[in-house]
Write an enzyme that holds these catalytic residues in place. Structure first.
Site, PDB file in Angstrom:
ATOM      1  N   ASP A 336      39.625  42.969  89.412  1.00 26.23           N
ATOM      2  CA  ASP A 336      38.364  43.706  88.500  1.00 26.23           C
ATOM      3  C   ASP A 336      37.412  43.006  89.874  1.00 26.23           C
ATOM      4  OD1 ASP A 336      36.682  45.043  87.322  1.00 26.23           O
ATOM      5  OD2 ASP A 336      35.900  43.132  86.541  1.00 26.23           O
ATOM      6  N   GLU A 373      39.836  45.544  93.630  1.00 24.89           N
ATOM      7  CA  GLU A 373      39.153  46.622  93.216  1.00 24.89           C
ATOM      8  C   GLU A 373      37.234  46.661  93.957  1.00 24.89           C
ATOM      9  OE1 GLU A 373      35.077  47.797  89.103  1.00 24.89           O
ATOM     10  OE2 GLU A 373      35.872  45.735  90.036  1.00 24.89           O
TER      11      GLU A 373
END
Length: 610
Positions: A336, A373
């Protein structure tokens, strides 16, 4: 046509200290000389290509280029001389002048993504919304009693509407999805053709999305705990499926015992100036901590701290290594907001830490897959020394949504993009990274962070089918966001996180059948997994491209507009061949190297060589 030029990156052969590369041209080419340009010592070398062999309608040129000794990347391009003009062929297309180096063809000879990745069909699951396998685990109003920031914990029935925003109960309403439910639905995923699953975070957390981790070493009990993950992983391995987990290590929950904002324990950094964890975060002179985008529940970790490094990646007991090892034995990590992590209150030394993550992962499992990401361009992370791939928002999701839905996501403004602009955007995105990483790019139409593609096209099934065709035939690894295959819709987060509708009367069955056909074709045809791409036609609403390998290829026809007729000029193809349409026994034969097609409105066709 005599100006045909094609370099198949899929056919590069690594030798001891060189690469054998291939170039194809038309037989009656107009070039006085052809060179491959390299810089093995930072100085230009021009290696002339000579004595081609004829293969069908093409001339095949081959030569060796030296492996770059000073860098893990070998860069090269081709130079064609023709009378008083020159043309350069490079990874992003062609130009009349020497291209910038980031568009040169690239080979990384030290670090490549795992070979298994390009064969996968990923399926992304938001665990709280996919399937409730054990209702006794479903959170109740008092399951997360330590919520003290004013947000209510709400239990909802499966399929009830999702909150409209995170400012209310968007992060704190629970429907009861769990890992047991995912395992119970593996037969469904098998039938669809899925070979790999990406799970949004599953570790302990006070929210439904789990991006605020409170314990990195324990699976959320309401998801079934560690035992549920062990069982799911083992069942998937028996089926030959791969499993990717979500690593949220830029920040923690403020309820993590390292921070302990609500004083649920002792020794947390927020209330203790002498805490062992004080320097694990970044505090200013006023005692305020730095958080992700100013969200106080998500304090940012300080990777300048040696103990943070040990906890997250460097020690044998680190988070990244723990879940790669038995009995969990996951196959991949998705990171993330990986581009934001770093030292103190910034992304300082980010490249160093991402490279260290890679080292830690590959030491534990050399065949593990690592992706990050990135909503924006991720070129700098994708040169082989950091990530294997990115969640390909910039290089797939955004251009496809712009072309088909005429929407600039994530900025949510109108955009006009024709087929030529689409092809250029995609080519430039591919051309900035090594070919092996192109094949590993994690392509997606939507995710837990974006509106459903279906929502952006007003739930029209035709454009949903067109988008699915692009997803399953384009360069890179396709990922289906749970429910897209049956027509699940939803606006921006959190509405895009609706419950999967297990009542089949709610499914778009023609869309599901289309996905199944595409997946079966991709598995059967190697060109979709590892072949090169050639753009054949770019005409406003229509884009036609070829996925190519030496012995077989497929032509993909995309039409976002009204019904129309097109004629494909196949004179530049290697040899004349017959084609079979996907989903049909019908065969098509070009007539004098021309192939005429009638396209329905908002439709796609796939023609595979026989």
């Amino acid at each position: 046509m005599t100006d045909f030029r094609f370099h198949p990156q899929s056919q590069v052969v690594q030798q001891q200290d060189s690469y054998l590369i291939t170039l194809y041209t038309a037989i009656n080419h107009p070039y006085s000389q052809i060179f491959v340009r390299v810089e093995p010592d930072h100085e230009e070398w021009l290696i002339e290509l000579k004595k081609p062999k004829q293969e069908g309608n093409w001339l095949k040129w081959q030569t060796k280029i030296p492996v770059s000794p000073h860098s893990p990347l070998t860069l090269y391009c081709f130079k064609f001389l023709c009378q008083d003009q020159q043309v350069f062929l490079h990874a992003a297309g062609e130009s009349s002048r020497l291209p910038q180096k980031h568009f040169h063809f690239k080979i990384n000879h030290n670090a490549k993504p795992p070979a298994w990745v390009k064969q996968q069909i990923f399926y992304q699951i938001f665990p709280e919304r996919f399937a409730n396998g054990d209702p006794s685990l479903t959170p109740t109003d008092d399951s997360y009693s330590y919520h003290r920031d004013g947000r209510a914990v709400v239990q909802k029935k499966w399929g009830e509407p999702v909150a409209k925003s995170h400012s209310g109960t968007g992060a704190t309403e629970f429907y009861g999805g769990d890992l047991i439910g995912i395992e119970q639905k593996l037969d469904y995923l098998d039938e669809l053709g899925v070979t790999a699953i990406y799970l949004n975070p599953i570790f302990c957390s006070p929210s439904n999305h789990k991006y605020d981790c409170s314990n990195y070493f324990k699976v959320e009990p309401h998801f079934g705990g560690d035992d549920a993950l062990i069982s799911l992983s083992a069942n998937m391995k028996q089926r030959g499926m791969k499993l990717m987990l979500d690593a949220v290590v830029n920040h923690t929950s403020n309820q993590h015992h390292w921070m302990d904002y609500y004083q649920q324990g002792t020794g947390g950094a927020y209330h203790n100036s002498d805490s062992l964890f004080k320097d694990w975060y970044h505090f200013d002179d006023s005692g305020n901590y730095w958080s992700w985008k100013g969200v106080e529940t998500l304090p940012k970790l300080n990777f300048a701290n040696l103990e943070v490094q040990k906890a997250i990646y460097s020690s044998e007991q680190s988070v990244l290594k723990h879940w790669l090892k038995p009995p969990f034995s996951i196959d991949a990590w998705r990171f993330d907001v990986i581009h934001m992590l770093g030292e103190h209150n910034s992304a300082q030394n980010n490249a160093h830490y991402v490279a260290e993550f890679r080292k830690s992962i590959k030491e534990t499992n050399p065949n593990a897959y690592m992706i990050g990401e990135h909503f924006a361009e991720a070129t700098q992370w994708l040169q082989g020394d950091q990530e294997d791939a990115a969640m390909n928002y910039y290089g797939f999701n955004q251009p496809i949504v712009a072309f088909l839905a005429k929407m600039d996501v994530p900025r949510y403004s109108p955009i006009k993009l024709d087929a030529k602009g689409l092809a250029e955007w995609l080519a430039e995105s591919r051309g900035s990274i090594p070919f092996a990483n192109q094949l590993a790019q994690y392509n997606l139409l939507d995710s837990h962070d974006t509106p459903r593609f279906s929502h952006l096209v007003n739930d029209g099934i035709d454009l949903n089918k067109v988008a699915a065709t692009l997803l399953l035939t384009y360069v890179g690894v396709p990922s289906i966001y749970y429910g897209d295959e049956v027509g699940v819709t939803g606006a921006n987060d959190p509405d895009c996180r609706r419950c999967f509708p297990w009542d089949q009367s709610l499914w778009q069955l023609p869309l599901l059948a289309h996905y199944q056909q595409l997946i079966a074709l991709r598995k059967h045809r190697k060109e979709f997994q590892e072949g090169d791409i050639l753009s054949l036609l770019e005409s406003d609403d229509v884009w036609v491209f070829i996925r190519w390998l030496p012995k077989h290829h497929s032509i993909v026809v995309i039409n976002r507009g009204d019904a129309t007729n097109i004629t494909l000029n196949l004179s530049n193809m290697q040899q004349s061949t017959r084609y079979r349409l996907m989903g049909s026994i019908e065969e098509l034969q070009p007539n004098q190297q021309q192939l005429s097609l009638s396209l329905e409105a908002q439709s796609s066709l796939i023609l595979s060589s026989i």
